[in-house]
Design a protein around this motif. Structure first.
Motif, PDB file in Angstrom:
ATOM      1  N   SER A 178      48.032  40.422  34.643  1.00 49.63           N
ATOM      2  CA  SER A 178      46.993  40.890  34.623  1.00 49.63           C
ATOM      3  C   SER A 178      45.932  39.948  34.595  1.00 49.63           C
ATOM      4  O   SER A 178      45.065  40.162  35.404  1.00 49.63           O
ATOM      5  CB  SER A 178      46.740  42.057  33.477  1.00 49.63           C
ATOM      6  OG  SER A 178      47.598  43.085  33.455  1.00 49.63           O
ATOM      7  N   CYS A 236      48.500  45.760  35.744  1.00 44.60           N
ATOM      8  CA  CYS A 236      47.896  44.996  36.713  1.00 44.60           C
ATOM      9  C   CYS A 236      46.882  45.503  37.628  1.00 44.60           C
ATOM     10  O   CYS A 236      45.763  45.064  37.938  1.00 44.60           O
ATOM     11  CB  CYS A 236      48.984  44.204  37.503  1.00 44.60           C
ATOM     12  SG  CYS A 236      50.004  42.919  36.626  1.00 44.60           S
ATOM     13  N   VAL A 243      40.882  37.716  41.679  1.00 47.50           N
ATOM     14  CA  VAL A 243      39.500  38.573  42.133  1.00 47.50           C
ATOM     15  C   VAL A 243      38.441  37.696  42.774  1.00 47.50           C
ATOM     16  O   VAL A 243      37.779  37.973  43.940  1.00 47.50           O
ATOM     17  CB  VAL A 243      39.028  39.536  41.239  1.00 47.50           C
ATOM     18  CG1 VAL A 243      37.453  40.211  41.682  1.00 47.50           C
ATOM     19  CG2 VAL A 243      40.016  40.571  40.800  1.00 47.50           C
ATOM     20  N   LEU A 284      43.090  44.715  37.846  1.00 48.03           N
ATOM     21  CA  LEU A 284      42.209  44.320  38.996  1.00 48.03           C
ATOM     22  C   LEU A 284      40.977  45.128  39.434  1.00 48.03           C
ATOM     23  O   LEU A 284      39.961  44.877  39.878  1.00 48.03           O
ATOM     24  CB  LEU A 284      43.262  44.288  40.063  1.00 48.03           C
ATOM     25  CG  LEU A 284      42.699  44.208  41.571  1.00 48.03           C
ATOM     26  CD1 LEU A 284      42.382  42.856  41.511  1.00 48.03           C
ATOM     27  CD2 LEU A 284      43.950  44.720  42.691  1.00 48.03           C
ATOM     28  N   THR A 340      45.950  38.315  38.045  1.00 49.28           N
ATOM     29  CA  THR A 340      45.238  39.292  38.921  1.00 49.28           C
ATOM     30  C   THR A 340      43.664  39.387  38.823  1.00 49.28           C
ATOM     31  O   THR A 340      43.222  39.404  40.008  1.00 49.28           O
ATOM     32  CB  THR A 340      45.883  40.753  38.635  1.00 49.28           C
ATOM     33  OG1 THR A 340      47.307  40.641  38.817  1.00 49.28           O
ATOM     34  CG2 THR A 340      45.346  41.805  39.625  1.00 49.28           C
ATOM     35  N   VAL A 341      43.415  39.456  37.635  1.00 47.33           N
ATOM     36  CA  VAL A 341      41.982  39.288  37.590  1.00 47.33           C
ATOM     37  C   VAL A 341      41.325  37.910  37.831  1.00 47.33           C
ATOM     38  O   VAL A 341      40.134  37.978  38.768  1.00 47.33           O
ATOM     39  CB  VAL A 341      41.667  39.448  35.923  1.00 47.33           C
ATOM     40  CG1 VAL A 341      40.214  39.294  35.497  1.00 47.33           C
ATOM     41  CG2 VAL A 341      42.022  40.833  35.379  1.00 47.33           C
TER      42      VAL A 341
END
Length: 449
Positions: free
Chosen positions: A303, A357, A310, A361, A306-307
């Protein structure tokens, strides 16, 4: 004297408060038992049934969080953050102590109420740093305090997995270890500098009248004037909150992103809160929870990645954001359906990682979009309101779904369907927005020509 001067300089530097808050954030989030909570409650230590945990104990967290969020939000600003951060560490210690020393359903419900208070006090943790450092340090300090919290969750999950897998500690000894870590966090919170301002109730220090001026009764005119100013500021702060609330949500785009935030966060809270019960149902053997800590650690790290990704995605979210919310919410619904109906623990684990995740996101994108163009004060207000609406929705969901005594499979079927509805709403809205944008663009070109 030189050493004292350097120490005072260090205490006044932004790194001192940030370091202490990071220390607090780390030790307060290392919770090795958390991935194994349901296994602990239904095991020989507490000897509770899965139905008691699912229907009577876990829902209390939602009700508690909802009840205390607004009072804590206002008290955090009024008390200027530090007392609330310290109180959070005390409530966390009480939660762990209750888990260790008590066994009945009612006391386990008390632990969930106490943990709801802990969760609500997060607003103090995330808001404190903005009152003691300069504006140009906000971004750096925010990245530190959020990263260290993520590190704490990951370390706690990995540590719990190692302790359980290699049988290094019993569940009760893990709780004792957690109380030691919480005590360190409590000490760190007590050393935090006391802020002199807050966002709403103490925006800035008012200049005092000249020294020595007194009223007829011999009281200090400065003290009387200070009390009057404080009352005026408190009233103005409440009026400002109301005005900002109306102005913020009058924006169609902000309202849309906030609506997804509240609806998705409701479903996310519910899923994370009850997922261990699903895992126990899918794999009801004695070692069914043996990999829970590893799964939590992997999901947290993925996670975070994924963040982080961004910031590298080049998308015009104003045009494509609603469609992205709908599409990825559909994938989240699909992962929940797989977790519910496949009946395999590894599919459950994989579905949970994907679901977490996807939520992280999308909530990050939503935060970026909402924060764009908002002042810090208004962002804090929108954050609080969105979270409160999410809790109201979750309370309704808990009352209807869990309160009806449905099985955990039926509960997760409803949660998956809930995300499917979110996906449908925002996909349709996103398609409409894109159609509107593409149809207006040729007209604008014609007008220019």
């Amino acid at each position: 004297m030189e050493l004292v001067r350097r120490w005072r300089g260090w205490k006044s530097d932004w790194r001192y408060a940030t370091s202490l808050l990071c220390l607090y954030g780390f030790f307060s989030t290392v919770k090795p038992l958390e991935p194994f909570l349901v296994a602990f409650l239904t095991g020989p230590d507490k000897n509770l049934t899965t139905e008691q945990v699912n229907n009577e104990i876990l829902p209390v967290w939602t009700y508690s969080y909802l009840c205390v969020l607004v009072p804590v939000f206002l008290l955090t600003d009024w008390l200027r953050y530090k007392p609330v951060v310290f109180f959070q560490s005390v409530a966390l210690f009480v939660t762990t102590a209750l888990l260790y020393w008590t066994k009945s359903v009612s006391t386990m419900q008390a632990t969930q109420f106490s943990y709801g208070v802990v969760t609500a006090c997060d607003v103090g943790y995330f808001s404190y740093i903005y009152s003691v450092i300069e504006v140009e340090k906000y971004k750096k300090a925010t990245s530190y305090i959020r990263s260290v919290q993520l590190l704490g969750y990951t370390v706690g999950a990995v540590l719990g997995q190692l302790l359980v897998s290699f049988d290094l500690m019993s569940f009760n000894n893990i709780l004792v270890f957690t109380m030691v870590l919480t005590s360190v966090a409590m000490v760190a919170s007590s050393l935090l500098p006391m802020p002199k301002k807050s966002l709403f109730f103490h925006p800035k220090k008012t200049d005092a009248p000249e020294n020595g001026s007194e009223d007829r009764d011999g009281g200090s005119a400065g003290e009387i004037r200070g009390e009057e100013v404080e009352k005026t500021i408190s009233t103005e702060a409440l009026c400002l909150l109301k005005k900002d609330l109306v102005e913020c949500y009058s924006s169609r785009q902000l309202f849309c992103w906030s609506l997804w935030w509240a609806m998705a966060t409701c479903g996310y809270f519910q899923t994370v809160n009850f997922v261990q019960v699903l895992w126990e149902h899918v794999e009801p053997s004695q070692n069914s929870s043996i990999y829970n800590g590893g799964v939590e650690a992997i999901s947290t790290l993925l996670s975070a990645a994924t963040v982080y990704s961004v910031s590298f995605i080049e998308v015009t979210w104003e045009h494509w954001g609603e469609l992205a919310l709908g599409g990825f919410s559909g994938l989240a619904a699909a992962s929940l359906f797989l977790m519910t109906f496949i009946g395999n623990i590894w599919v459950c684990y994989a579905g949970y990682v994907v679901f977490k995740c996807l939520y992280m996101l999308l909530i990050t994108i939503a935060m970026f979009q909402i924060a764009a163009g908002l002042s810090m004060e208004r962002y804090a207000l929108v954050f609080g309101v969105n979270t409160y609406v999410a809790l109201v929705l979750q309370t309704v969901l808990v009352s209807v779904v869990v309160g009806s005594g449905l099985s955990i499979i039926r509960q997760f079927t409803i949660y998956a369907s809930y995300f499917a509805i979110i996906a449908l709403i925002f996909s349709l809205r996103g398609l409409y927005s894109i159609w509107t944008f593409t149809s207006e663009r040729p007209a604008s070109h014609e007008n220019r020509s």
